[in-house]
Scaffold this motif. Sequence first.
Motif: not given
Length: 836
Positions: A741-746
């Motif tokens: 989710d950290l990566i996907a969050s931008g």
Amino acid sequence: MFPSVAATEATSEPGRDVRTGLDPASLMQAVCDYLYYFQGRHPATASRNDFYLATAYAVRDRLFQRGIQSLDALLHRPDGRTVAYLSAEFLMGPQLAANLVNLGIHDAMREALWRMDIRLEDLIEHEVEPGLGNGGLGRLAACYLDSLATLEIPAIGYGIRYEFGIFNQQIRDGWQVELTDKWLHLGYPWEVARPERAVAVRYGGYTEAYTDEDGRHRVRWIPAEVVKGVPHDTPILGYRVKTCNLLRLWRAEAVQTFDFEAFNIGDYARAVEDQVTSETISKVLYPNDASPQGKALRLKQQYFFVACAIEDMLRAHLRFGGTPSTFHKRWAAQLNDTHPTVAVPELMRLLLDDHGLEWDDAWEVTQKTFGYTNHTLLPEALETWPIDLFGALLPRHLEIVFEINRRLCDGIRRVYPGDEDRVRRMSLIEEQGRRSLRMANLACVGSHAINGVAALHTELLKSQVLSDWVAMFPERFCNITNGVTPRRFVVVANPGQSKLVSETIGDDWPIHLDALRRLETHADDPGFRARWRDTKHANKRQLAAVIKDRTGISVDPDSLFDIQVKRIHEYKRQHLNVLHILTLYRRLKLNPDLDIVPRTFVFGGKAAPGYHAAKLIIKLVGATGDLVNDDPDVRGRLKVVFFPNFSVKNGQAIYPAADLSEQISTAGQEASGTGNMKFALNGALTIGTLDGANIEIREEVGAENFFLFGLTADEVRSVKASGYWPRAIYEQNEELRAVIDLIASGALAGGDTTLFRSLVDGLLWHDPFMVLADYQSYVACQERVAALWRDPEAWSRMSILNVARMGKFSSDRSIRDYCERVWHVGPLGAPTEGAP
């Protein structure tokens, strides 16, 4: 303090061999002579490149002196075989330091140059590396040439002298940028052109049948295009022996380089058109084959160097009293992967059309000449060529391939009557879709020996990729595990460790690597372990300085150097490494006072220019570094570095400094790997899966000295067969979900949620390389790594035992295996037994 030529002559000692002497005075005079008489330079005004060239020429003299002696010894053994190693890649690395070590004059040359106020280290650093390969294939070929010479096995490496090699990599804004590799722009002093040995290479046109004077049916090839192949020879000296073999690389040149008539009428472009077209063949390593023109150029390259090689070999064989029917008694030719496979129909063409052998006789010679090394399990890496393209460029070869295939299929039907599906699978021709020629099948049928490059790889080849061939020709298959040369990757790359080892167990280990076993008795000596740590720390300080210079990032040599350098590919799973880094980062964000082991994560490697996912992984590594490196909560305990432009030269700085070697490919994907061997020989501990040569490394060093994690190859197949659902793992694992989710969050992309979306979606919905499946096992294994690092004595002991037990992985052992099982070749001066 620059001596004049007269001054150096005046200091010559009586009876000393001034021309090729190995003492400092002789070497100094040789360097000065080349500066004065060959380059026209005065030492007082000469540049660093001038001194480098002069030094290299002086060393080259001493190499060719031994090369002539080797040739003389070979001529006195007319019944012996010579190895021809056919490879599209040769990543030789810088030559100066390696040749000085092999000659045994490293210190003498340092002294000679010091007398002229020149530092040898500066010249070694100045040297440009020829990037004539893409990765492990070319580095392996270079190791094998080194071992062939060291074991005094007569050999020639045949390949292409690409004007521009593998691209130079720069990192701009986190993205890979490819720059032209102009490795020849300052001169390459190690090679000698041999234009008098040029070979005519033909393309296109048509064939015509005729009846010769004996009433036999014959075929002649009428080409549409003829290109000249010009050889360039580089001497390859063995370690502390007199045997010096050759690397013969071919440059393409037009038969007529200049159209004077076109020039005179003002058509300047047409005046050099033939030259430009012909030279394109050897212009660039692996041109992009996305277009029809690119595909044609790649096939032309492959045929170009094998046509030159086979003609060169046959010419030498006939010159020294051989006959076409005894060609295999003089030459043992190894196909390094499928790129040189067109050599099979090429040798058949020469024996049939030019020398009049009957088919059965020519086929026997061909099969007894060639061996085939398979380097991959990836289906996309098994080469095929469209039949229409192959026939347009090589019409006579296609006819020969069709006849080979007819006889092959008839043989299969005799052994397996009614099994047309087996015939379809083994046929050289893929009939579905666009008809194409299967080069791996052609290599299998045209070779008397077929080998994989690690025990698991060979078993998977036999049970999956080439199972039909094993059933039909079981006697052809064997395993020969890869190896690396300890001369370049330890003696040259790691002089501190080499000195310590030699002082402790003697200096014979570089040619008898099993002698490293003597180190085991010192693993429990606290004093020796302390010296071992001091040597490693010095290497880490040196790498830290290089990292600061290349990237601007300051790293702590006291931290654990956790390193993954290799080609960037999804199956090698650099992104699994990144997930672990972000896991540690999140733990620190949740608890900045958490006691964790400080680590420096170093990545390096090149992504294929057209491989978007691999380029995105490089960007992800850089973005992770931007996030982690300067975060105040991290307090310098984690640093992430992408080391640009990984190469043999850069590897020589990186391998000796590693504490932990990341060999984390999906089980069943890596054929062997050689980086795993280089790291372990330099004292790094390995974290890895049961893949490639990792399995054998673990067997040798001991399971207790290897950090193992992840699914096995059988488990990977089982999980996929039962229906792998990576999204479920994501949903069930809280830490993994938070990292994804950290990566996907931008957060790693300045708020841009789309940048890494394809990477995240690929992991959640497809994950063909089982990254999420192995995540938890990997993170838990890394915790075992951290626990051991906290005990320096235990870590040092394990490091020493790893080095002590790596003797199997010398390329010398690999070459002995080839000599015994495939080539039936012995060293110069020894009788050859078992040759066909």
